[in-house]
Structures are given as C-alpha cells and as structure tokens.
Design an enzyme around this catalytic site. Structure first.
Site, mmCIF file in Angstrom:
data_model
loop_
_atom_site.group_PDB
_atom_site.id
_atom_site.type_symbol
_atom_site.label_atom_id
_atom_site.label_comp_id
_atom_site.label_asym_id
_atom_site.label_seq_id
_atom_site.Cartn_x
_atom_site.Cartn_y
_atom_site.Cartn_z
ATOM 1 N N HIS A 26 0.844 -1.191 0.000
ATOM 2 C CA HIS A 26 0.000 0.000 0.000
ATOM 3 C C HIS A 26 0.879 1.239 0.000
ATOM 4 O O HIS A 26 2.056 1.199 0.370
ATOM 5 C CB HIS A 26 -0.928 0.024 1.224
ATOM 6 N N CYS A 27 0.307 2.363 -0.458
ATOM 7 C CA CYS A 27 0.959 3.653 -0.298
ATOM 8 C C CYS A 27 0.079 4.474 0.626
ATOM 9 O O CYS A 27 -0.630 3.915 1.461
ATOM 10 C CB CYS A 27 1.190 4.329 -1.647
ATOM 11 N N VAL A 28 0.029 5.771 0.481
ATOM 12 C CA VAL A 28 -0.684 6.589 1.455
ATOM 13 C C VAL A 28 -2.197 6.598 1.240
ATOM 14 O O VAL A 28 -2.952 6.933 2.140
ATOM 15 C CB VAL A 28 -0.138 8.039 1.435
#
Length: 657
Positions: A26-28
């Site tokens: 995941h990223c932000v």
C-alpha cells in the site's frame, strides 16, 4: 483484529481469494495488488464496499482506493489473508507478469517518453503561437495578411520563438531520448546526452537537407577513412535512430563495466563505450533507424491518406481513449514525431486532440445531468476542464469509466470526428497541445475543417450521453451506487474515532497553505486518483521551499513513518485533511524526507510537519507538487478552494469551510 476486518475479508473474497494474490502493498491512499488473474476481481463488488472509494488497473497493478486509513485497512487485510508484506517495487515487478511482451514493450516506450512530455507540450505551444503569428493570413485591411507581415515586432517574435521550437523538436528529441533511455537502463545519463548531441551536431548535414543534397554538399559532409567513406548525416527530429543508438551505447557501457578493473573504470568505461556508441550510431544503427522510421511513416501515411482513410480515422478516433487506459497511447508520440520529421505535419495528432474533447464533452453532459448532486460536481467540473485542456485521465477514470456509457458515447463522437478529420486531410504542425487549445497546433490551411471536427466532438458525445443518462435516471440520482467519501457515512463498525484533541485546538474556518509556492487546481495533477477527485476536493501547490507546516490546528492521524512523504490531520470539527508531497514519492523509501511529528501528535497552525529535499526528489524523477486534499468534511459541510495565485506557508488561506 481492527475495525476493517469485515471489509478486508470481503475484499479478499472479491479479488479472487488468497490464491489469486501474487503480492500486495500500500501507499498513502491505496492498496496495490499484483493478481494471478486480474479477470477474477469483482470490480463492481469491490467498489460497493463502504471502505473503498474507487479502483483502477495500471501497468498490471490492480489498485483499490481506501484513503487516509489505508494503513489500518492493510493491517487488517494482511491479517485475514495471510499475505506477507512486500515493497511497492516488488508489487510492480510481480505485476509485470500480468502484461504480455507487447504491453511491456509499450510500457518501456512510455517510460522513455514520459520525461520528454513537458518539453513536447512547451514546444507544441511555442509552434502553435508561431502558427498564429506567421501562418494565419486573416489580418490586415483586406484580411489576407499575417501578423508577422504587418509588424516588425511580431516578425521578431516569430523568429525568436523558433529558437525554442527548434531546440525541442529538431535537437531536443534525439538528445532527450538518449538521456531518458540511458537513465532507464542504469547507464550514465551525461554520456547519454553526449551521444544525443553527436546525432544533431552542426558539423553534420541537417536531416532536412538530405533529400535535396548535391554532390557538392556530400563532398563537405563525408568522413573519408581511405578504405571507406561515410556520409555525415544528422538525425534531427529522428526518433528510431536515437532509440537504437542509446540502447547500443548502454549495452557497451554495461559490458565494459563488467570486464574492466575497478581501479581504471573511470577512464576506460566512458571512453570505450561512448566511442563505440557514436561509431555504431553513425555507421550502423543510424541508417537502419532512418530506414525503419521512413517505413513506419509511409505505412501510417498510407492508412491516413489512402482510399480507406475514413475507416482508419474511425478506428483511431474511436479506439484512442481505450489506448490511454492501457498506456499504449504513448507509442503515438514516436509516430507523430516521425511523421513531422518526414512530412512536416502529422494527421494523427488532430484526432488525439479530438478524442480529448470528446471525453470532456461526455463529462459536460454528466455535469448537466448531475447539476443537483454537489458531491458528483466536485469530480465532474474539474475533470471536464482538465479534459478540454488535454488531460483526459481525470475524466475517464473519475467519471466516464465509472458509469461506462459516457465513455462509449465519447468513443462514438471521437470516431465520427476522426472520420471527418481524415476525410479532410486535417494535419498539425506540432504535437503536445491537446483538447480545445489543440487548434493552435493545426496547419493554418485546416483551421476551418478542424473547427468543424471539434464541433462534432463536442455535440455528439454530449447529446448521446445526455440522452442515455436521462433514460438511466442519472439526473434523478439513479443508475449507479454512490460511494460516499465522507467519514460519517461509514457503517457503525467503521465510524471515525474522535481525535483526543487538546482543549486549545480551534477550527476557525480556514486552512492555510502547507508549503510556499504556486497554487494550481488538483485536476491539473498528473495522477488519476488525486486529479479525478476520488480522494476528495483540494488544491495543489508547486513548492518553492522544502518545508511542510501545519495549515491549521489538528491531530496527526496519518504519518507515513518509513517514507515521510505524507501526513493526515483531523481538525476539532472532524474535517480530515491529507497533505501529500510529490507523486509516487513512496518509491523513494524516505530518502530526502524527514518527518517531524508522529501519529497521535497534536499540532498547531504553523508547526513544522515534514521537511523534504526538492533536489533529491527531482533526481529521482518525481514531481514535488504538494497536494492538500479534504478527504472527509466531518461537521464542516461544504468547503471552498482557492485554486490559483502564490502561497506563503502558514499564512495564505487556500481552503475555507
């Protein structure tokens, strides 16, 4: 387990189960999946989950938009799925397995041309203005003169602008390609630039003069080695010779690095690789690339100008938008540039601009249909504007593909416009300027025909989308499941937890700039998730300094500790704000970023949150634009944005509520 356990289990089922997942990270804002079989993912079912704000597939990755709570969601997902954590780079590598060799090749071409796009757009605008000044005979007392012929000043401007136009299209393209390929292949970028310069050197015969060269010309433009003579041909504006030359050079550099002792690598490797690279470019692959480029140009020209050109126009005009979704549209840049190099104009670019307009016109119809839906308009309006200015991703991913039928209606309108465009042989002098401003790049002889094509690309998609939308009840709020972006619409098991705010925190109705710089619209950001409004309304700031300060009082609810590139705040009135530094900067793994707060901290307006090194971000080939996005309005209700002007961190008001 956390509060997202239920949705995490359901998402696991909807993506095809544990056995269908190769890797996930995941990223932000989003979950990123590499799936064994992307076709098993139940996209409509996934987008109905309350925790999900949208989804899309890009470069073999299936991405699910969650929002500020993506880290918590990810923890619950890995717990219920048993999938081990991997890096984003690992997911990208795994996702490449979902692409066939052709897609991977087109992806590589896209990565080569992506760094060149700002220069191409600038060059296209410059040549467009020159087009207006020197090629439009609609001025003067009798309406038959150009502005340049009427004024010494405009003649000077016309001649001056060619300095930039030539630098971009004649000289910059080969040099830029050599640089971009060298950087992508892990070579020495400066040597790539040197190689590119040798292809466009003033010592060589200009590529545009080769066809009319005389024996006298060749006598002064030939290398004579005694046993062999080689014509000194320049490759101005040539694409394929530059690609072949750069690839050969990089393999030479890799070879010499492998066989040369470290103590003398600094001398031997650059010398040998650039010498062999330039020799190969001019003696072997340059002529081959010239021939291949001419062949590609001739084949495309046969399709565009032959007896079946209207069929070609219908197919290209109708199918260009789906090409954008796959990323394969980047290959048209090379073809356009080759056509301009060989013929002086291109008939592909006008159809690309018309496709932009058609997608925007479909969104315009959705604006009319959903005029009473304020949430929808926050996505529709900026998406329409950006599309009419040539950036289609927000419109396609944020609106048209969500409902499907506007996308199809736009394709029909674009196909009809393409038929008319090819039937009238409408051509452009340059590329880079899309959407409505695309008329600036059109050859002056075809202004009227392109204007008619534009009318078709506006009216047909608008009318079709409006009629179909009416039948589907879009104007009455029917025909689609609305996924709210507001925290208060989550089910009881996922209700936002009130921040333990200090007694002196205030919500005064204003949110100030988090960084100093130049404000622009969120829709202009080159990221479909942000620009389409999936995450919520907001603004973008091109920073002039590398410090992010708290734009208001609040609690830190998100802090990407490892990467330090994003922070989320919750205000006392439950309004949620995401501050995201750069695009895809999560790939940098924290290099160049320093976080000065932690999740759970209470901060006050003006307090330092993040510092970042702009040069480090630039060196990593990422834009450093800072996005400020309202991901949940809480008790504040409606927000208003300031989307232009200059900003001073902690002082300039950019969002009010």
């Amino acid at each position: 387990m956390g509060k997202y356990e239920s949705d995490a289990r359901e998402l696991l089922r909807l993506v095809g189960g544990r056995e269908n997942i190769v890797a996930v990270t995941h990223c932000v804002t989003r979950m990123r999946f590499a799936l064994v079989d992307p076709g098993k993912a139940d996209v409509p079912g996934i987008e109905r989950l309350k925790a999900v704000k949208g989804s899309f597939t890009n470069a073999g990755q299936f991405q699910v938009i969650i929002g500020n709570d993506v880290a918590d969601f990810y923890d619950d997902f890995t717990a219920v799925s048993g999938v081990s954590e991997v890096s984003k780079a690992d997911v990208k590598k795994a996702a490449a397995g979902n692409q066939n060799p052709f897609q991977r090749a087109m992806g590589a071409i896209a990565e080569v041309f992506a760094p060149l796009i700002p220069a191409i757009i600038t060059g296209g605008l410059i040549l467009g203005f020159r087009n207006v000044l020197g090629d439009m005979p609609y001025f003067g007392p009798d309406g038959t003169q150009t502005l340049a012929s009427l004024s010494v000043f405009w003649t000077g401007v016309y001649n001056f602008l060619w300095l930039i136009g030539e630098a971009v299209f004649h000289l910059g393209i080969p040099v830029g390609i050599c640089y971009s390929i060298t950087k992508k292949m892990g070579g020495t970028p400066m040597l790539g630039i040197v190689l590119g310069l040798t292809l466009v050197s003033g010592q060589l015969m200009n590529a545009y003069g080769v066809a009319s060269a005389t024996a006298e010309d060749w006598a002064t433009h030939t290398w004579d080695f005694g046993f062999a003579q080689v014509h000194m041909i320049g490759y101005q504006a040539q694409v394929i010779p530059a690609i072949l030359a750069a690839v050969c050079f990089n393999y030479y550099e890799r070879f010499f690095k492998r066989i040369t002792p470290a103590v003398v690598q600094m001398i031997v490797v650059p010398f040998c690789s650039i010498l062999l690279g330039v020799m190969t470019a001019h003696f072997i692959v340059g002529p081959i690339g010239w021939t291949l480029g001419t062949l590609v140009s001739n084949v495309v020209m046969a399709g565009i100008s032959g007896q079946l050109r209207v069929i070609f126009g219908a197919l290209f005009g109708g199918l260009y938008a789906p090409l954008v979704i796959t990323g394969l549209h980047h290959m048209t840049n090379a073809i356009d540039l080759q056509l301009i190099a060989d013929t002086g104009t291109t008939m592909l670019w006008p159809m690309i601009a018309l496709s932009n307009i058609a997608q925007g016109s479909a969104v315009l119809a959705m604006i009319v249909l959903q005029r009473r839906d304020e949430d929808a308009q926050q996505v529709n309006i900026p998406a329409c504007l950006s599309c009419y200015l040539g950036v289609t991703e927000p419109a396609m991913f944020g609106v048209n593909l969500k409902y499907v039928f506007p996308f199809a209606c736009a394709m029909i309108g674009s196909a009809l416009a393409g038929i008319l465009c090819t039937a009238t042989s409408t051509a452009a002098n340059a590329i880079g300027v899309g959407g409505l401003p695309g008329i600036l790049s059109i050859n002056s002889k075809y202004f009227l025909s392109f204007a008619v094509c534009m009318l078709v690309a506006i009216v047909v998609p608008f009318a079709l989308t409006f009629v179909v939308g009416k039948r589907k009840g879009i104007d009455r709020g029917e025909g689609v499941e609305n996924v709210s972006l507001e925290g208060e619409d989550l089910p009881a098991t996922q209700a936002p937890v009130a921040a333990p705010a200090a007694s002196d925190l205030v919500a005064d109705g204003t949110i100030r700039a988090a960084v100093s710089g130049t404000i622009r619209t969120l829709a202009s950001v080159d990221d479909g998730v942000f620009s389409s409004g999936m995450m919520g309304p907001g603004i973008a700031i091109d920073p002039s300094a590398g410090e992010v300060v708290a734009p208001c009082d609040g609690e830190v609810t998100v802090m990407m500790a490892e990467s330090g590139h994003a922070v989320g705040l919750k205000l006392p009135n439950d309004l949620e704000l995401l501050i995201h530094v750069g695009l895809d900067t999560v790939d940098m793994h924290g290099k160049g970023f320093t976080a000065h707060v932690r999740q759970g901290d209470v901060v006050h307006a003006g307090q330092r949150l993040i510092t970042f090194d702009r040069d480090t971000i630039k060196a990593a080939d990422h834009p450093d634009t800072v996005m400020m996005v309202v991901t949940g309005t809480g008790q504040a209700g409606k927000v208003e944005l300031v989307e232009q002007g200059s900003a001073t961190a902690g002082e300039t008001t950019v969002i009010t509520y």
